[in-house]
Structure formats: C-alpha cells, structure tokens
Design an enzyme around this catalytic site. Structure first.
Site, PDB file in Angstrom:
ATOM      1  N   GLY A 230      13.476 -13.299 108.824  1.00  0.00           N
ATOM      2  CA  GLY A 230      12.474 -12.395 108.269  1.00  0.00           C
ATOM      3  C   GLY A 230      11.064 -12.952 108.230  1.00  0.00           C
ATOM      4  O   GLY A 230      10.143 -12.281 107.754  1.00  0.00           O
ATOM      5  N   GLU A 271      17.574 -18.605 109.442  1.00  0.00           N
ATOM      6  CA  GLU A 271      18.019 -17.920 110.661  1.00  0.00           C
ATOM      7  C   GLU A 271      16.931 -16.983 111.160  1.00  0.00           C
ATOM      8  O   GLU A 271      17.087 -15.775 111.150  1.00  0.00           O
ATOM      9  CB  GLU A 271      19.354 -17.189 110.422  1.00  0.00           C
ATOM     10  CG  GLU A 271      19.368 -16.465 109.110  1.00  0.00           C
ATOM     11  CD  GLU A 271      20.699 -15.855 108.739  1.00  0.00           C
ATOM     12  OE1 GLU A 271      21.741 -16.504 108.958  1.00  0.00           O
ATOM     13  OE2 GLU A 271      20.693 -14.746 108.195  1.00  0.00           O
ATOM     14  N   GLY A 273      14.678 -15.103 113.797  1.00  0.00           N
ATOM     15  CA  GLY A 273      14.737 -14.572 115.143  1.00  0.00           C
ATOM     16  C   GLY A 273      13.310 -14.389 115.623  1.00  0.00           C
ATOM     17  O   GLY A 273      12.782 -15.144 116.444  1.00  0.00           O
ATOM     18  N   ARG A 274      12.647 -13.405 115.022  1.00  0.00           N
ATOM     19  CA  ARG A 274      11.293 -13.034 115.416  1.00  0.00           C
ATOM     20  C   ARG A 274      10.327 -14.224 115.444  1.00  0.00           C
ATOM     21  O   ARG A 274       9.573 -14.396 116.387  1.00  0.00           O
ATOM     22  CB  ARG A 274      10.768 -12.003 114.400  1.00  0.00           C
ATOM     23  CG  ARG A 274       9.454 -11.357 114.759  1.00  0.00           C
ATOM     24  CD  ARG A 274       8.944 -10.505 113.587  1.00  0.00           C
ATOM     25  NE  ARG A 274       9.996  -9.767 112.924  1.00  0.00           N
ATOM     26  CZ  ARG A 274      10.413  -8.552 113.273  1.00  0.00           C
ATOM     27  NH1 ARG A 274       9.834  -7.945 114.274  1.00  0.00           N
ATOM     28  NH2 ARG A 274      11.384  -7.965 112.617  1.00  0.00           N
ATOM     29  N   TYR A 313       9.736   2.230 115.023  1.00  0.00           N
ATOM     30  CA  TYR A 313       9.076   1.899 113.750  1.00  0.00           C
ATOM     31  C   TYR A 313       7.581   2.216 113.763  1.00  0.00           C
ATOM     32  O   TYR A 313       6.884   1.873 112.817  1.00  0.00           O
ATOM     33  CB  TYR A 313       9.173   0.405 113.430  1.00  0.00           C
ATOM     34  CG  TYR A 313      10.535  -0.225 113.472  1.00  0.00           C
ATOM     35  CD1 TYR A 313      11.528   0.170 112.579  1.00  0.00           C
ATOM     36  CD2 TYR A 313      10.814  -1.257 114.364  1.00  0.00           C
ATOM     37  CE1 TYR A 313      12.772  -0.442 112.598  1.00  0.00           C
ATOM     38  CE2 TYR A 313      12.058  -1.875 114.389  1.00  0.00           C
ATOM     39  CZ  TYR A 313      13.030  -1.458 113.502  1.00  0.00           C
ATOM     40  OH  TYR A 313      14.246  -2.070 113.517  1.00  0.00           O
ATOM     41  N   CYS A 340      12.167  11.550 128.653  1.00  0.00           N
ATOM     42  CA  CYS A 340      11.940  12.877 128.071  1.00  0.00           C
ATOM     43  C   CYS A 340      12.099  12.754 126.576  1.00  0.00           C
ATOM     44  O   CYS A 340      13.108  13.210 125.984  1.00  0.00           O
ATOM     45  CB  CYS A 340      12.940  13.870 128.629  1.00  0.00           C
ATOM     46  SG  CYS A 340      12.728  14.060 130.392  1.00  0.00           S
ATOM     47  N   GLU A 341      11.157  12.083 125.975  1.00  0.00           N
ATOM     48  CA  GLU A 341      11.203  11.762 124.550  1.00  0.00           C
ATOM     49  C   GLU A 341       9.774  11.377 124.197  1.00  0.00           C
ATOM     50  O   GLU A 341       9.251  10.401 124.735  1.00  0.00           O
ATOM     51  CB  GLU A 341      12.203  10.600 124.352  1.00  0.00           C
ATOM     52  CG  GLU A 341      12.075   9.848 123.051  1.00  0.00           C
ATOM     53  CD  GLU A 341      12.231  10.755 121.847  1.00  0.00           C
ATOM     54  OE1 GLU A 341      13.288  11.382 121.703  1.00  0.00           O
ATOM     55  OE2 GLU A 341      11.276  10.829 121.048  1.00  0.00           O
TER      56      GLU A 341
HETATM   57  C1  LIG Z   1      18.140  -9.640 111.889  1.00  0.00           C
HETATM   58  C2  LIG Z   1      18.625 -10.806 111.130  1.00  0.00           C
HETATM   59  C3  LIG Z   1      17.969 -12.033 111.202  1.00  0.00           C
HETATM   60  C4  LIG Z   1      16.708 -12.258 111.982  1.00  0.00           C
HETATM   61  O1  LIG Z   1      15.656 -11.496 111.534  1.00  0.00           O
HETATM   62  P1  LIG Z   1      14.166 -11.820 112.039  1.00  0.00           P
HETATM   63  O2  LIG Z   1      13.368 -10.756 111.362  1.00  0.00           O
HETATM   64  O3  LIG Z   1      14.192 -11.690 113.506  1.00  0.00           O
HETATM   65  O4  LIG Z   1      13.834 -13.192 111.593  1.00  0.00           O
HETATM   66  C5  LIG Z   1      18.510 -13.089 110.520  1.00  0.00           C
HETATM   67  N1  LIG Z   1      19.629 -12.957 109.789  1.00  0.00           N
HETATM   68  C6  LIG Z   1      20.292 -11.793 109.688  1.00  0.00           C
HETATM   69  C7  LIG Z   1      21.517 -11.718 108.864  1.00  0.00           C
HETATM   70  C8  LIG Z   1      19.803 -10.675 110.344  1.00  0.00           C
HETATM   71  O5  LIG Z   1      20.465  -9.512 110.226  1.00  0.00           O
END
Ligand SMILES: *Cc1c(COP(=O)(O)O)cnc(C)c1O
Length: 431
Positions: A230, A271, A273-274, A313, A340-341
C-alpha cells in the site's frame, strides 16, 4: 514525479529503435530502477534485526521480474494457485512464500500447504479447521475495524472483507496453538497508494502493540509482523514521493522500543507491489488515429486491456509524446483505445503536445497493476512485455497475446447433460 529522470534518460533515446524492432504496444520495465528501489527499501530498514520484502506478485506477475526480486533476497506474497506456481517456477520455496488469500478454497490450501509449503496467512479463525494439516507457523490477517479508518481506495476496515476482527484476535492465536502451531506471525494491510509515510508507522505501531498484548496474554512470541503493502507512488507530476527514509527511521525506533520492553524483536515484513515496480514501467503505444468531434481524440494502438486503472478508478497516468516537449503547440485531448466501451481512455481532457499519426506515446507508471489487471473484453489482446536490463539491452519477457490464446478455452472435450440425465438427477433428488 512520475517515471524517473534516470529511466527516461536511458529509455527515450533507445525508443525509436526499440519500437522499430519489437513493434508497439508494449510495457517496458527498468531493471536498474527496480533494483535501486529494492536497495533503498533494505537501507531504510537496515537497523531492524530482520527485514524482508514479500513482493506482491499480483502487481507484476512476470517470472523475469520475480527473479530479480529473488536475487535481491525478497520473498513473494501470493493469493492464488497460479501465483504460487509462478513463484515456485523460479525456485521460491517454503517461507519465501506468503499465502494471503481471502475466501480461501480447499484447492488453494492444498497448493499453499503442499509442494514445499508457504507461510499461511489466514483470513479468518474458521479457516484453521480447513487447513489440511496445520503447519507450525501460522499468521493471521488482522482487521482493526473502527479502531482505524482506511484511505479512500481500500475503504473502511469495518466494511472490508479481509481479516480477523479485533475481538477475535487473541482467540485466533489460542486456537492455532491448540491446533499445534508453535510459531506465529501477524499481518495487516490498511493502505493503498498511501503517500503519507506516517500511516505505515502507525500501522507498525499498532501491530507491535497487538503483538505485545497477544504475547502477554498467551505467553507466545511473534516471529514477524507484516505491515502489508500500500505504499504510494506519485502518479502526478509535482507530488512528493513517500518519505521512505523517515518511515524507516520511525519504524526502526518502534522496533527498538519493543525490544527494550519485551526482550526480543520480531522480524519486519512488508509486501509492496506498487512501490517496488510501479514507477519502473511504462506502456508505449503509437498514435494511429485522430478524430475531432465534440472533443479531440488521439487513438493509440493499445487499449484499456493493457492498463485499466484509468478506466476502473479514474486513475491519472502521466503521458509524454516522444520528441515533443512543452515548447510544442499544446492541445486538449482524450487519449483512447479501440474498445466499444467509453471508459477505454488513458487520459481525459489532457493537455498534450499536438500529435500526428505515428507519434509514440509513453504512458507512465505502469509497472504495477498494469498488464496484470488486463483482460480480454471485446476480444482485445494484451501486449508484450520488455525489460530494459541493467546492461542496457532490451529483452522480450512476455510475448503479446495471440488470437489463438483467446480461442484456447474453446478447445475442450464435449460434455452435455441430456434431458434423460436430468430426469435421473431429479428422481435421485426427490428420493
Ligand atoms: C494488493 C496487495 C498488496 C500490494 O499492494 P500495493 O498497493 O501494490 O503495494 C500487498 N498485500 C496484499 C495482501 C494485497 O492484497
């Protein structure tokens, strides 16, 4: 700042040749940038005894990218059978894998617990009874409910489907211990694209307090706290990035205080991602049509199937036109795909340099939740993925989808439930 100057300086001069060789559209990722962010993450938490990032695989599920993560010592956060297999496929085993799912099925448990295992992050107490054989290490996902209000994208924890509620959390660990677990971790995820680092500090503080309370009441120690993902990135120009150094400092001092009071220190897991890959990818597309009706539309050869964040979003992704800067004549346009959206737009009423067919557009910050969220609506096919390697070469790391991929699920064995078969079933049910 969207895409970094460094990535831009290395990529833009190569783009005409890369486009010529590979053809558009494609996502291209920056190995140098990904490794640099990984290094900064390790540096921020260097004073904590044990820190590990479990890269959120869903953000960019490409084996080549995951291999880079593994080389940096990262584990992987998975939430499906396919994600587990992807990680096992590049050699990740056991506690390098964290399985965080919601509404988990029996098939998922078998996959997560079998074949080398993973750290099970359980989403509810009821799941304890559904794990085929309870492993010694158990983690629960915690949902603080009204004790904390979430940010806009992830919503209010009271309405979120995730995790164990506050009033059940001690009992969850008690039951896990009674079931044979002897090692414990705790997880929560309360933010999404959060740029205020203090939010993550509060999350770490909240989990450390909880670990102390659960530990005191059950006489157990926690091996780790996982503060989730997050962490945000600035999609818009002029927005300040998350202050990782201060986040590291403040979380580290919470860990030191905890160690002084409790006599031990859990590991810190995250954890992201982004944060890890988001800024280190761009979607490159060619302008193929231009249309002037009530608005001016620049049509490109990619569609929202390659990047659905704007459509889903209303998310902002910065766009640049190769070789055309701010000194060029500007115009207000919508940048669109071919579906087509009407949501199939990469930008709405955006000021861009005036384009002509053949111009190359660089749609930025697509390194996380970009191609991964892609879909096949309207028979649209997802584009290829490329990697700009540390040595400055460009490598194909996923081919574009073909029409035959779209038809792949039409290759099946005939199966028909006949009227007489249904009669049998009805009789059976009535009996
Ligand atoms: C989606 C998700 C993440 C990664 O979220 P980011 O916003 O990309 O950092 C980490 N942990 C869980 C459980 C998620 O569902």
């Amino acid at each position: 700042m969207p895409m970094s100057d460094s990535f831009k300086e290395r990529l833009f001069p190569l783009l005409p040749t890369v486009v010529n060789h590979f053809g558009t559209p494609f996502h291209i990722y920056d190995e140098v940038g990904i490794r640099e962010t990984g290094r900064l993450l390790h540096e921020a938490f260097a004073e904590i005894d044990r820190f590990r990032e479990y890269y959120a695989v869903k953000a960019l599920p490409n084996p080549k990218i995951l291999t880079i993560m593994r080389e940096m010592g990262f584990g992987f956060d998975c939430s499906s059978v396919a994600e587990l297999r992807l990680c096992r496929g590049i050699g990740a085993v056991g506690e390098e894998l964290m399985y965080t799912s919601n509404n988990t099925s029996a098939t998922e448990f078998i996959e997560a617990a079998g074949a080398g295992g993973s750290i099970l992050n359980l989403d509810d107490i009821s799941l304890l009874a559904k794990v085929p054989a309870l492993p010694e290490l158990i983690c629960f996902r915690y949902n603080p409910g009204g004790r904390r209000t979430g940010n806009a994208i992830i919503g209010n924890p009271l309405e979120a489907k995730y995790g164990v509620r506050h009033e059940q959390i001690i009992d969850a660990y008690r039951q896990a211990r009674e079931g044979g677990a002897s090692r414990f971790g705790i997880h929560t995820m309360l933010a999404s694209n959060e740029l205020d680092y203090r939010y993550m500090v509060q999350t770490a503080g909240m989990l450390l307090d909880l670990v102390r309370d659960i530990g005191d009441s059950l006489g157990i120690r926690f091996e780790f706290i996982n503060i989730g993902g997050g962490l945000g990135i600035p999609y818009q120009p002029g927005v300040n990035p998350l202050d990782l150094a201060n986040m590291g400092r403040e979380i580290t001092s919470l860990f030191k205080e905890f160690a002084a009071r409790q006599g031990y220190q859990p590991a810190l897991y995250m954890e992201s991602g982004r944060f890890m890959t988001g800024p280190h990818g761009v979607l490159v597309a060619t302008a193929i049509n231009r249309k002037e009706i009530y608005r001016t539309y620049v049509g490109v050869d990619a569609s929202m199937s390659a990047l659905m964040r704007p459509g889903m979003y209303g998310a902002y992704h910065h766009i640049e036109v190769l070789g055309k800067g701010r000194d060029e004549p500007q115009e207000m346009v919508d940048v669109v795909g071919s579906l087509c959206e009407n949501n199939d737009k990469f930008a709405i009423q955006r000021q861009l340099p005036r384009t002509v067919d053949g111009d190359i557009l660089i749609i930025q910050d697509t390194g996380a939740h970009g191609i991964a969220m892609g879909f096949n609506y309207n028979g649209s096919l997802r584009p290829k993925e490329l990697l700009l390697t540390s040595s400055g070469e460009v490598e194909l790391i996923r081919r574009a989808e073909r029409v035959s991929d779209y038809f792949a699920t039409l290759d099946f064995l005939p199966d028909r439930l006949t009227a007489s078969g249904m009669g049998q079933a009805e009789k059976h049910n009535a009996g």
